[in-house]
Each structure stands twice: as C-alpha cells, then as structure tokens.
Design a protein around this motif. Structure first.
Motif, PDB file in Angstrom:
ATOM      1  N   LEU A 106      48.892  24.734 -17.032  1.00 38.16           N
ATOM      2  CA  LEU A 106      50.050  24.995 -16.188  1.00 38.16           C
ATOM      3  C   LEU A 106      51.178  24.078 -16.640  1.00 38.16           C
ATOM      4  N   HIS A 107      52.339  24.662 -16.992  1.00 38.51           N
ATOM      5  CA  HIS A 107      53.513  23.871 -17.325  1.00 38.51           C
ATOM      6  C   HIS A 107      54.314  23.648 -16.057  1.00 38.51           C
ATOM      7  N   ARG A 108      54.478  22.402 -15.702  1.00 42.19           N
ATOM      8  CA  ARG A 108      55.147  22.045 -14.458  1.00 42.19           C
ATOM      9  C   ARG A 108      56.658  22.171 -14.605  1.00 42.19           C
ATOM     10  N   VAL A 124      52.136  32.981 -31.552  1.00 44.52           N
ATOM     11  CA  VAL A 124      52.996  33.216 -30.398  1.00 44.52           C
ATOM     12  C   VAL A 124      53.596  31.877 -29.980  1.00 44.52           C
ATOM     13  N   ASP A 125      54.883  31.866 -29.672  1.00 42.73           N
ATOM     14  CA  ASP A 125      55.526  30.610 -29.299  1.00 42.73           C
ATOM     15  C   ASP A 125      54.996  30.102 -27.957  1.00 42.73           C
ATOM     16  N   THR A 126      55.078  28.798 -27.788  1.00 42.39           N
ATOM     17  CA  THR A 126      54.571  28.076 -26.621  1.00 42.39           C
ATOM     18  C   THR A 126      53.076  28.321 -26.433  1.00 42.39           C
ATOM     19  N   GLU A 164      57.569  19.002 -20.680  1.00 41.58           N
ATOM     20  CA  GLU A 164      56.611  19.888 -20.031  1.00 41.58           C
ATOM     21  C   GLU A 164      56.597  21.243 -20.730  1.00 41.58           C
ATOM     22  N   ARG A 165      57.772  21.677 -21.167  1.00 37.29           N
ATOM     23  CA  ARG A 165      57.883  22.925 -21.918  1.00 37.29           C
ATOM     24  C   ARG A 165      59.005  22.788 -22.927  1.00 37.29           C
ATOM     25  N   PHE A 221      62.189  21.452 -20.837  1.00 35.79           N
ATOM     26  CA  PHE A 221      61.994  20.955 -19.490  1.00 35.79           C
ATOM     27  C   PHE A 221      61.366  19.565 -19.642  1.00 35.79           C
ATOM     28  N   PRO A 222      62.131  18.515 -19.369  1.00 37.82           N
ATOM     29  CA  PRO A 222      61.598  17.165 -19.622  1.00 37.82           C
ATOM     30  C   PRO A 222      60.485  16.803 -18.652  1.00 37.82           C
ATOM     31  N   GLY A 223      59.496  16.058 -19.178  1.00 30.41           N
ATOM     32  CA  GLY A 223      58.400  15.598 -18.348  1.00 30.41           C
ATOM     33  C   GLY A 223      58.793  14.393 -17.524  1.00 30.41           C
ATOM     34  N   GLU A 224      58.099  14.222 -16.418  1.00 30.77           N
ATOM     35  CA  GLU A 224      58.396  13.148 -15.480  1.00 30.77           C
ATOM     36  C   GLU A 224      57.992  11.798 -16.044  1.00 30.77           C
TER      37      GLU A 224
END
Length: 649
Positions: free
Chosen positions: A51-53, A546-548, A622-623, A634-637
C-alpha cells in the motif's frame, strides 16, 4: 507468527480453511502491537502487498500487481468488512480502506490473487477483509495516543455480554495536522453489534457502522529527487485540495440449521456514502461529487459431510449512484469551465455461485468453485449529450456484462509439519461506472469489456513443533482487457499485462525471548502489448516493466521480550527500485525504512506503548512517477515519535 488459516464466515469452510487459497491473517494481538497510524502499516506486513500511503487516509494499492490508479486501482481490489463489500462493485474508490474501521479491527484477512467463488467483481488481484468484534468475546479496550505532526487518536470499544447484554459498541477518532503543510486529517469511525437467537436453530448478528472523513490533501512535488529536500517535501503545492466523505452501513447475519449436515445463512445489507473531492492532480482542479446507496443480500446453503463440503449461494446488489464534476477555474486547454459530467446510474448485480470440497484421502483434499455474475447499469445523463472540450457526455443508455469466474485447487499434507498446495483460477471485474460514463471524444463505450485475469499458484508450507514457520508461493498471472489512461490522456481498453513472482513468509523463534520474521515478494510485472504515445518516455513496448512495480518488496522484524512486562521490536521495510514511466526511461532507486516500537505493561490491564517511525529520518518517496515531462513524487513522512496508553480488561 499468526496461523495462515481462516474460517470463512460466509461458508462452513472454504479454500482459506482448506489451505488452498493464498491468504494471510493478522490477529488482534498483531494489530495491537503494530498500533498503525495508517492501514498501510498493517497490510504491508503481508507478503505480496504494497500500500502506497498518500495524504491523510489516502492510499494506492498493490497486491501481486503494480500500484494501480484510477478505475483499475478502484476495481482490481475488493475491500470488505466482515465479508460484506464496503462499496458496490461498480462504484469503488481507489482509497478503498478509508471507510473501514481499522482502528477497531479484531482481525485483518488478505487474499492474494483472484478471490474464490464466493467473491464477485473487484476481487481481481486480491481482497482485504477487515474483521470486527462479535458479541460474546467479552472485555473492553480504551486507547489514547499522541505524537509528532499534531497526531492524536483515541478509541473505545466494549462488549457488554458479560453483563448479560449481547452488545458491542465502539468508536475511534483521530486528528493530525499533517507531515506536509495544510494537509490535516479528522477521521471518526463507529460501530454497534447486537446478537440474538430465534428458537434453538436460528442465530442472528446485526451490525451498524459509520465513518466521517475530512482531510486536506497534498499532491506531488516536482523535480529530480525532490523528496531529498525536506523543505520541498513538506510544501503543499495544492493547499486548496480536500476530500470530505461519510458512509453508513447496516447488515444482519441470520444463520439457521436444517439438520446435522445442512445449514443456511442470509445476510441482508444496506449502505450509503457520499464524497466531495477536489481533483487537484488535473489542470481543471474540478470538484467531484459522488455517492451511492445500495441494498442487497448475500446467501449460502451449506452441506457439511464427513468427507465432502458444498456451498451454494445467490448474491444480489441494487444500487443508485450519482456523479457530478464541475470546473470553476477558467477554461484551460481542453478543460472547459463549467459542468463536465452530471449523471445517475441504477445498477443491479445478481450472482450465483457453487463451491465444493472433497477429501480424497486423509492427506489429499480437492476444492473447486464457479461464480456467474450479471451486472446491469441504467445510465441517465443530466446534461446535454454532446462533447465539451475533452469530455464526452453520452445519451441515456443501458449496459450489461456477464462474467464467469472459478477455480480448482488441491492440498496435500506431506507430513504432520509440511504440505503443498496449488490452484488454477480466473478472476474478472465488470467495468466501473466511471470508466464507462466519464468518456473522452475518441473513445467508444462498446470497446470496454470486463477485465479478466488467469492465475496459477503453487505453494509449500512448513510449521515445526518449535515454532518455525515457512510459506513459499509461486504464481503466474495474465490479465486481459486492461483499462487505463495513457500519457496522451486517452483511455486504453485492450491492454494486457503479465505477472510472475514468488511470495515468502518466514517466522523464526530464536529462543524464549527473541524472534524474527521476514515476508515479502519478488515479482516481475510486464506489459504484453505495444502502444505508441506522443511522448517517447510513455510509449509501451511488449516486455517492458509496468511502471511503479518494484521487483522486491518485503518487511522484516525482530522482537525481543526484554522482561515479562516489556518488549521491543525493530521493523525494516524495503521497497526495491522501479520504473516510473512506461518506457522504463526513468526510475526510482527504492528505499529502506526502519521503525522502533516498544510496549510495557504497567499493570495487568494498563499498557504503555511508544514508537519511532522512520527511525533514521530517511528522505524517500511513498510513490515516484514521471509524467508530463517531470519527475514527481509523493514524499514520505520524516521521523515521527508517538506515545500512548491502552487500558483493557
């Protein structure tokens, strides 16, 4: 390590209990130990799942798949609560778990790959079932926690059965200011459970659930490795973006027994939800308003013999849904100011399924099942039927889809400690209503067909008397009629992808006080067709990744019972490198994140717990994605600390 067998509540027994379906379960102890701030922290402990947050409660899912977005992300995974889908099949949401009461969960089940015959559309790549309390389990739990980024949460749940009342009530709420600017969250969930009997042969369990979500949303940041800059990572380029949603659900399990061998179950249900969402990721920044209301039932007639088990069922779902999309910004390119879409859809889903299980010997078990599902949509357009910019509004119409899914599997007990299992399965999903009726001028609705996936699994399990547990599962899958939007903004309806991999889950006791676990997946997800686009970096070539879709995805952990009252665990989450565009011209290097958790029992009923997430304050994404000529993330925390108390009895 939890035993990877699940007693299916919809049937007397199923492939989970039979050991044939690749599945995992987290029990209430594991959920409490994790103390998850987001569902990703729970399900990512399961092999094959990533799961990408996103902001707040948002997420994107991967189960034996790339991270899927849009209609594919919404329709490829089935999210349930106590065996009932959280949403109607054609009206799914890509952030499917924000409507689930995970803060009040007593168990979490994940099926990897196509679901069994008792599950319908959307159980394509897998399913997640959140289990909640049932009257009779007893006790209460009160939790309070606070920490970094203005994060506070609390929950209360109590079973009154020991007071003579078969009732469970629970409520949970959380607030966070957000890791990123103007990205706060308020999330409240609640539940009520009440049980009873009708004579000696009929038992019932009633459920009512509610959820409210209000959050500010932060989107991508742009630039090569922009996530390495903390200031850039915390900046919100879309401060006006938001997502507000609510949902109510009610259901009742009614179970009866005909004789010693035959029993039945009927579960009528009702659900309603609405959501307002600013589509900040598009130049239009249009407001999307959507919702639906459903009624239906799930049913099963079951036979349980000495060597044979059979389940037959009829499932129904009637839904009224709507969607409106309106752009307030001035016209920009083909994104035209004003209403884009305004339509209603009446949907009807009817399904018949049959599944059986036969013990061929004391060691050999055979299982199989089929499901026929008919989906019908009655679409009404509330705007002029024409083309406005990039938006095609169809005239009123009806559409109908038929799918046939099934599986056959075998389980062989080699010794008391080891077994092998395998299955061949097909999954399918009818198109989402948004895929059918949010069209573009170049698209023909007649070209849209149900997505199908064919899967072959082969696995081995070992569990020794001293606690060592190992599971290895290899799989090969091929998906047809893949629906997605390419880099030119055109909807593709006939894509194909291949998926091959190995999942592993290992638990290793290292003495009375120390244990280790390691679970994850190695997989290749590749395109199986060609498609040229206006951007060379987004043109698809047969055989490209496939990307990601990282090849390696795993979590590992060590747990040390320091004293009888206290324990410490160290968790390691690894995401391997992956391509960020369809042509594999750009990539993300992957990351490794460590977290530290501790628990100490102050008394028999009061537990102090603490955590340090992202222990080394790693800068990561994150992604990661490449789109419109830019690297975007999407930057990680960053590092976060939390402290809490749990009172239970």
């Amino acid at each position: 390590m939890e035993t990877i067998t699940i007693v299916e509540r919809r049937g007397l027994t199923d492939d989970l209990a039979a050991g044939i379906l690749p599945a995992s379960v987290l029990d209430i102890e594991r959920i409490a130990e994790t103390g998850a701030h987001h569902p990703a922290e729970l399900v990512n402990q399961i092999p094959g799942v990533g799961l990408h947050r996103g902001s707040g409660a948002e997420h994107l899912t991967a189960i034996r798949s790339p991270v899927l977005t849009g209609g594919a992300g919404a329709g490829s995974f089935l999210y349930l609560q106590d065996g009932i889908p959280l949403r109607a099949a054609g009206f799914a949401n890509v952030n499917g778990l924000f409507e689930a009461p995970t803060d009040l969960a007593t168990g979490l089940e994940v099926v990897r790959g196509p679901g069994g015959a008792q599950y319908g559309s959307n159980a394509l790549h897998g399913l997640v079932n959140v289990q909640t309390a049932r009257p009779g389990e007893g006790g209460y739990a009160l939790t309070a926690e606070g920490g970094s980024f203005g994060r506070y949460r609390g929950s209360y749940q109590q079973d009154f059965s020991d007071q003579g009342l078969p009732l469970v009530v629970g409520v949970a709420g959380r607030h966070e200011d957000g890791w990123r600017d103007e990205a706060g969250l308020d999330h409240v969930t609640g539940l009520v459970r009440f049980a009873g009997t009708l004579g000696e042969d009929i038992a019932w369990l009633a459920r009512v659930d509610g959820v409210s979500l209000n959050q500010e949303t932060a989107g991508f940041i742009f630039g090569d490795r922009a996530y390495e800059d903390e200031a850039a990572s915390r900046r919100n380029n879309d401060p006006e973006a938001f997502r507000d949603a609510w949902a109510l659900r009610a259901s009742m399990d009614v179970d009866g027994r005909i004789n010693e061998a035959w029993s039945w179950q009927v579960t009528p249900f009702w659900r309603r939800n609405e959501m307002d969402f600013l589509m900040h990721f598009l130049p239009s920044e249009a407001l999307e308003e959507s919702g639906h209301e459903s009624v239906g039932w799930r049913s099963a007639l079951r036979y349980d013999g000495e060597t044979q088990r059979i389940a037959l069922g009829l499932d129904t779902d009637w839904t009224d849904g709507f969607l409106r999309e309106t752009q307030e910004r001035p016209t920009l390119f083909s994104f035209v100011q004003g209403p884009h879409y305004d339509y209603d859809v009446e949907a009807r889903v009817m399904a018949l399924y049959a599944r059986g299980e036969q013990d061929l010997s004391d060691r050999l078990r055979l299982s199989g099942g089929l499901r026929y599902e008919n989906t019908r949509y009655d679409y009404t357009n509330n705007l002029p039927s024409n083309t406005v910019g990039r938006f095609l509004r169809l005239p009123d119409r009806e559409d109908e889809f038929d799918t046939l899914t099934g599986q056959i599997g075998v389980h062989y007990q080699i010794t008391e400690t080891s077994s092998v299992f395998g299955r061949v399965a097909r999954g399918a999903r009818a198109p989402q209503t948004a895929e059918l009726y949010r069209l573009q001028p170049t698209q023909e609705i007649e070209e849209i067909e149900p997505e199908e996936i064919d899967s072959v699994d082969l696995g081995w399990r070992y569990q020794s008397v001293d606690g060592l547990s190992v599971e290895l599962v290899g799989f090969v899958m091929q998906k047809q009629n893949v629906f997605f939007r390419d880099a030119d903004g055109i909807n593709v309806t006939d894509g194909q992808t291949n998926h091959i991999g190995v999942e592993f889950d290992v638990y290793l006791p290292l003495g009375e006080a120390l244990s280790a676990r390691w679970s994850g997946i190695w997989a290749e997800h590749t395109y199986a067709f060609d498609r040229l686009t206006g951007s060379a970096t987004e043109s698809i070539t047969d055989g490209d990744a496939v990307d990601t879709a990282p090849e390696w995805l795993w979590t590992a952990g060590m747990n040390w019972q320091v004293t009888p009252a206290g324990s410490v665990s160290l968790d390691w989450s690894h995401v391997g490198e992956y391509a960020t565009d369809a042509a594999n011209a750009h990539e993300y290097d992957g990351h490794d994140i460590f977290s530290l958790r501790g628990r100490y029992a102050l008394t028999e009923s009061l537990v102090l717990f603490a955590s340090v997430r992202n222990l080394f304050d790693t800068r990561y994404a994150e992604r990661a994605d490449f789109g419109f000529g830019n690297d975007r993330y999407f930057p990680g925390e960053g590092r976060g600390v939390s402290l809490g108390l749990r009172l239970e009895g």
